[in-house]
Motif scaffolding. Sequence first.
Motif, short mmCIF file in Angstrom:
data_model
loop_
_atom_site.label_atom_id
_atom_site.label_comp_id
_atom_site.label_asym_id
_atom_site.label_seq_id
_atom_site.Cartn_x
_atom_site.Cartn_y
_atom_site.Cartn_z
N LYS A 166 118.25 -12.73 -4.27
CA LYS A 166 119.76 -13.66 -3.98
C LYS A 166 119.31 -14.31 -2.57
N ALA A 167 119.58 -15.71 -2.63
CA ALA A 167 119.67 -16.37 -1.36
C ALA A 167 120.42 -17.39 -0.99
N ASP A 168 120.76 -17.94 -0.13
CA ASP A 168 121.62 -19.16 0.13
C ASP A 168 120.86 -19.69 1.72
N ILE A 169 120.20 -21.00 1.87
CA ILE A 169 119.55 -21.11 2.70
C ILE A 169 119.45 -22.78 3.08
N TRP A 170 119.62 -23.03 4.14
CA TRP A 170 119.62 -24.48 4.60
C TRP A 170 118.43 -24.70 5.22
N PHE A 171 117.77 -25.59 5.06
CA PHE A 171 116.55 -26.19 5.98
C PHE A 171 116.98 -27.34 6.67
N ASP A 172 117.61 -27.19 7.79
CA ASP A 172 118.33 -28.17 8.82
C ASP A 172 117.17 -28.67 9.65
N ARG A 173 117.47 -29.95 10.16
CA ARG A 173 116.53 -30.45 11.08
C ARG A 173 115.02 -30.25 11.07
N ALA A 174 114.90 -30.67 9.57
CA ALA A 174 113.55 -30.55 9.17
C ALA A 174 112.64 -31.48 9.69
N LEU A 175 111.04 -31.34 9.94
CA LEU A 175 110.26 -32.17 10.45
C LEU A 175 109.35 -32.47 9.15
N PRO A 176 109.55 -33.73 8.93
CA PRO A 176 108.38 -34.23 7.73
C PRO A 176 107.02 -34.14 7.79
N GLY A 177 106.33 -33.74 6.52
CA GLY A 177 104.77 -33.89 6.47
C GLY A 177 104.52 -35.27 5.92
N VAL A 178 103.90 -35.21 4.93
CA VAL A 178 103.17 -36.58 4.33
C VAL A 178 103.14 -36.28 2.79
N THR A 179 103.51 -37.44 2.20
CA THR A 179 103.41 -37.62 0.75
C THR A 179 102.09 -38.30 0.63
N GLY A 180 101.24 -37.64 -0.22
CA GLY A 180 99.70 -38.30 -0.59
C GLY A 180 99.14 -38.26 -1.96
N GLY A 181 98.21 -38.76 -2.10
CA GLY A 181 97.49 -38.65 -3.43
C GLY A 181 97.11 -40.01 -4.10
N PRO A 182 96.49 -40.21 -5.18
CA PRO A 182 96.01 -38.96 -5.58
C PRO A 182 94.62 -38.49 -5.25
N ILE A 183 94.35 -37.29 -5.10
CA ILE A 183 92.73 -36.85 -5.03
C ILE A 183 92.32 -36.72 -6.57
N ARG A 184 91.23 -37.33 -6.70
CA ARG A 184 90.81 -37.34 -8.24
C ARG A 184 89.53 -36.47 -8.09
N TYR A 185 89.34 -35.72 -9.25
CA TYR A 185 88.39 -34.62 -9.48
C TYR A 185 88.06 -34.60 -10.81
N ASP A 186 87.18 -33.37 -11.04
CA ASP A 186 86.57 -33.03 -12.06
C ASP A 186 87.38 -33.15 -13.42
N GLY A 187 86.77 -33.88 -14.44
CA GLY A 187 87.39 -34.06 -15.63
C GLY A 187 88.75 -34.94 -15.53
N ASP A 188 88.60 -36.11 -14.65
CA ASP A 188 89.62 -36.88 -14.66
C ASP A 188 90.94 -36.41 -14.24
#
Length: 371
Positions: A166-188
């Motif tokens: 069980k949990a109840d957790i807030w992620f306050d004052r978060a520092l953002p990373g990156v949204t990225g893509g696509p990385i394209r690889y084997d088999g499309d």
Amino acid sequence: MIRSTVQRAATALALSTTALALATTALVPGAARPAAAAPPAEAPTAGPDSWIPRTDIKRSDLTQVPGKLAEPSDDGPHPGSTTEWWYVHVMDPSTHRTFIAMLFTAPVPTAVIFWYPERGAKTVLPEPTARVTAADGPVVESSAGSLVFDRGRGAYHLRWHGTFAKADIWFDRALPGVTGGPIRYDGDQTMYWSAPVATSRVRGWLRPPGASARVSVNGWRGYHDHNWGRFSVVDQRYSGWEWGVSHEPDGTATLLGGVVKGDGTWQGVVGRVTARETYGCMSTIKLSDWRVSGLFSYPETTALSCPSSLLATPQGLKGTRPGLRTSFHVVDPFVLDSGLLALPESLGRTVPGSLGLIEHIRTLRARLPQS
């Protein structure tokens, strides 16, 4: 950045009735047990065990992948994806206790948790009937738990009410990373990712597996990412991936993530996240200090570098920032090996006083002797 905490791959394999389930947990349904791991030893170079592969990388592809500053608006569902998950973890800097929760909408709606206690066995516990749904917001809900961005508070909120925790957790004052893509690889195949919480000092409580009382998580470090696309973690045409998060003692974060293609080519990123800015680059990579656990070899050190980097903004990657040079080090390995997929979901660090997770995932094909 790419996450997969197992964490990404490891949990997708929560149902033994699906290939994905077999690949990530290596556990029978409903069972929880530590992964069998031999005492770490130097990877052999000769002798009867020399076939145990060092799943190394042959070259680095520095072709720039599109990216931008991660925002909650990037974090909603992506219809048409063959694989999609939302991942969170919280880590105690004092004891290294770690709680991981993952919610999958594809290929099979399911949920899974990891629990690393201060002492004792690490466990992976699937919630195979979680019935996960997702909507823009993002709002990701299931019978096991939910992850919602609260616009009024400007923070992510994890509520967990599963069979084992069980949990109840807030992620306050978060520092953002990156949204990225696509990385394209084997088999499309195509993989996208977003890390709207690269690091955060969380607030709330957790009742971990086997515990009768709540544990305060105030001051623990938290992370959240999201992966999607037309890919399969157990596809045997690609080799695997490298991923890591390090929560630094000064409140910043270092991230790495990328795919290792079937010909041994790495294409991935390393990034730095501070209170002032998020920046990163396509990196070269070097794996070293090899160890063996069972029939799997993994590197204790993952070194990344690039001569210059780009600033992540809501409009895209811009400008010129200094180069990056960093190394992730495994400090407490936890190896899962289902055959089709093997990985350590290991505690790691970059600088002294940091705490994070590091993955070195390889498919079965990549680990078999090659002619």
